[in-house]
Design an enzyme around this catalytic site. Structure first.
Site, PDB file in Angstrom:
ATOM      1  N   GLU A  91       0.822  -1.199   0.000  1.00 28.32           N
ATOM      2  CA  GLU A  91       0.000   0.000   0.000  1.00 28.32           C
ATOM      3  C   GLU A  91       0.859   1.254   0.000  1.00 28.32           C
ATOM      4  O   GLU A  91       1.986   1.263   0.498  1.00 28.32           O
ATOM      5  CB  GLU A  91      -0.941   0.022   1.206  1.00 28.32           C
ATOM      6  CG  GLU A  91      -2.098  -0.941   1.053  1.00 28.32           C
ATOM      7  CD  GLU A  91      -3.210  -0.687   2.056  1.00 28.32           C
ATOM      8  OE1 GLU A  91      -4.151  -1.485   2.085  1.00 28.32           O
ATOM      9  OE2 GLU A  91      -3.146   0.297   2.802  1.00 28.32           O
ATOM     10  N   CYS A 104       3.776   8.364   1.222  1.00 25.42           N
ATOM     11  CA  CYS A 104       4.501   7.309   1.944  1.00 25.42           C
ATOM     12  C   CYS A 104       4.504   6.053   1.083  1.00 25.42           C
ATOM     13  O   CYS A 104       3.445   5.514   0.763  1.00 25.42           O
ATOM     14  CB  CYS A 104       3.822   7.053   3.287  1.00 25.42           C
ATOM     15  SG  CYS A 104       4.583   5.730   4.254  1.00 25.42           S
ATOM     16  N   CYS A 111       8.786  -7.812   5.424  1.00 26.24           N
ATOM     17  CA  CYS A 111      10.010  -7.296   6.028  1.00 26.24           C
ATOM     18  C   CYS A 111      10.655  -8.412   6.839  1.00 26.24           C
ATOM     19  O   CYS A 111       9.959  -9.170   7.527  1.00 26.24           O
ATOM     20  CB  CYS A 111       9.717  -6.098   6.915  1.00 26.24           C
ATOM     21  SG  CYS A 111      11.201  -5.313   7.600  1.00 26.24           S
ATOM     22  N   CYS A 115      10.616  -6.489  13.762  1.00 25.20           N
ATOM     23  CA  CYS A 115      10.382  -5.612  14.903  1.00 25.20           C
ATOM     24  C   CYS A 115       9.110  -6.083  15.621  1.00 25.20           C
ATOM     25  O   CYS A 115       8.089  -6.332  14.977  1.00 25.20           O
ATOM     26  CB  CYS A 115      10.235  -4.164  14.443  1.00 25.20           C
ATOM     27  SG  CYS A 115      11.750  -3.500  13.691  1.00 25.20           S
ATOM     28  N   CYS A 118       5.556  -4.479  15.017  1.00 23.26           N
ATOM     29  CA  CYS A 118       5.242  -4.157  13.623  1.00 23.26           C
ATOM     30  C   CYS A 118       4.500  -5.297  12.950  1.00 23.26           C
ATOM     31  O   CYS A 118       4.978  -6.433  12.934  1.00 23.26           O
ATOM     32  CB  CYS A 118       6.537  -3.847  12.866  1.00 23.26           C
ATOM     33  SG  CYS A 118       6.308  -3.545  11.107  1.00 23.26           S
ATOM     34  N   CYS A 338      -0.606   5.015  10.856  1.00 26.41           N
ATOM     35  CA  CYS A 338       0.575   4.209  11.139  1.00 26.41           C
ATOM     36  C   CYS A 338       0.194   2.967  11.923  1.00 26.41           C
ATOM     37  O   CYS A 338      -0.413   3.039  12.980  1.00 26.41           O
ATOM     38  CB  CYS A 338       1.572   5.050  11.945  1.00 26.41           C
ATOM     39  SG  CYS A 338       3.055   4.162  12.402  1.00 26.41           S
TER      40      CYS A 338
END
Length: 364
Positions: A91, A104, A111, A115, A118, A338
């Protein structure tokens, strides 16, 4: 196979034209058409000869990623879901403000840095995006925001803060940043292009020599013990190694400051003691702290710090001489804030593509 010209910085594009027996200056013309007008149809590039346009149609394409859907928030925030093939998606989010418009973008499908707070890390890693797929997000957003129709450019800033670790896809991210700051690309100031990293120190040092952009670092903890838990790459590149690399980056590039992102996790990293530790790390340094209210996602063990705690944390930093801001939540009604994107991507892609492996997005 035809060459995709999207995502090629000017030197590479000039090399492409000389390789096909044409003058290198045509690269500047094509970049103007693609990035200045949002045009990807060679036949419409009227300052190129008909012969050249015909040749380009035979050997090249200007191919963009396919949009699965887009949504617009009540606050003007807009997001796009891009189909990257093999049931994978990322996205891209546009955040309008009074004096700027920030896009963004994502650099990977998934990933690998894991983390703990996340959602993207929880989904695992699929693959790096190509330079064409990264740049394609920007070209599509420019088109759909009205750029192609001749309106004033709405995208004034681009941040690599979407899905993935940009410096883990160094080979494809740097060419895109070069296009963004090129006079024949998007013509953005280097201070209006921001790369956010979890702290890959060797790549930060390399970036200082290859591309001059603003640097943001996902810090999230003021000591190694806690950061090892939240940002596991810290075990390889601890804070005492990371911070000197940041100051060295500024010295080499002439930057003003490094932005340190700090997601506020209730009872985890938001105490007065944590604030004091953070102050000792960054007071007197060219640093700015961006405090980010945590947006919970399904399965997370964390919760958001209260607004009062976030404000108190920020006030304490500022009072102690550390620059600090609180990130304002945007686009939460379309799950574009976020940390909110993962579930919505999963639901949409499952409905469209079946229950297969796919990529999801969350800002670090």
């Amino acid at each position: 196979m035809k060459t995709n010209l999207i995502g090629m910085p000017r030197p590479a594009l000039e090399g492409f034209f000389t390789d096909i027996g044409e003058k290198a200056f045509h690269a500047r013309q094509v970049m103007r058409w693609v990035h200045g007008r949002g045009c990807t149809d060679f036949d419409s590039m009227t300052d190129l000869s008909k012969k050249l346009r015909s040749k380009l149609s035979e050997v090249a394409v200007a191919s963009l990623p396919k949009v699965q859907f887009n949504e617009k928030s009540s606050d003007g925030t807009q997001k796009w879901l891009f189909d990257m093939g093999q049931a994978q998606a990322v996205e891209t989010v546009f955040i309008p403000e009074r004096d700027r418009g920030t896009l963004c973008i994502s650099s990977q499908v998934g990933c690998a840095l894991d983390c703990s707070f996340c959602a993207t890390g929880a989904q695992g890693f699929n693959r790096n995006l190509t330079a064409a797929e990264i740049m394609g997000q920007i070209v599509v957003a420019n088109r759909e925001l009205g750029f192609e129709s001749g309106e004033q450019r709405k995208i004034t800033n681009v941040v690599f803060m979407g899905m993935g670790e940009p410096l883990a896809n160094y080979r494809n991210v740097v060419p895109v940043m070069q296009i963004l700051t090129d006079d024949y690309g998007l013509e953005l100031s280097r201070r209006r292009v921001t790369l956010s990293t979890s702290g890959l120190v060797p790549q930060i040092e390399r970036l200082a020599n290859d591309c001059n952009v603003a640097l943001a670092v996902s810090l999230h903890a003021p000591n190694n013990s806690l950061r090892d838990q939240l940002v596991p790459i810290n075990k390889k590149h601890p804070i005492e190694e990371l911070l000197p690399a940041c100051w060295n980056y500024l010295e080499k590039t002439g930057g003003r400051s490094v932005t340190f992102e700090y997601v506020m996790l209730d009872g985890v990293n938001d105490s007065d003691q944590h604030r004091k530790q953070l102050t000792r790390l960054l007071r007197g340094k060219p640093a700015k702290i961006n405090l980010i209210p945590f947006n919970p996602f399904p399965g997370t063990e964390y919760s958001r710090s209260t607004d009062r705690r976030v404000d108190s944390f920020a006030y304490g930093l500022i009072k102690s001489g550390v620059r600090a801001t609180v990130r304002r939540t945007r686009g939460d009604d379309i799950a574009a804030a976020c940390g909110q994107l993962a579930g919505r991507v999963k639901d949409r892609m499952t409905a469209r593509l079946g229950d297969k492996q796919f990529g999801v997005v969350v800002q670090r």
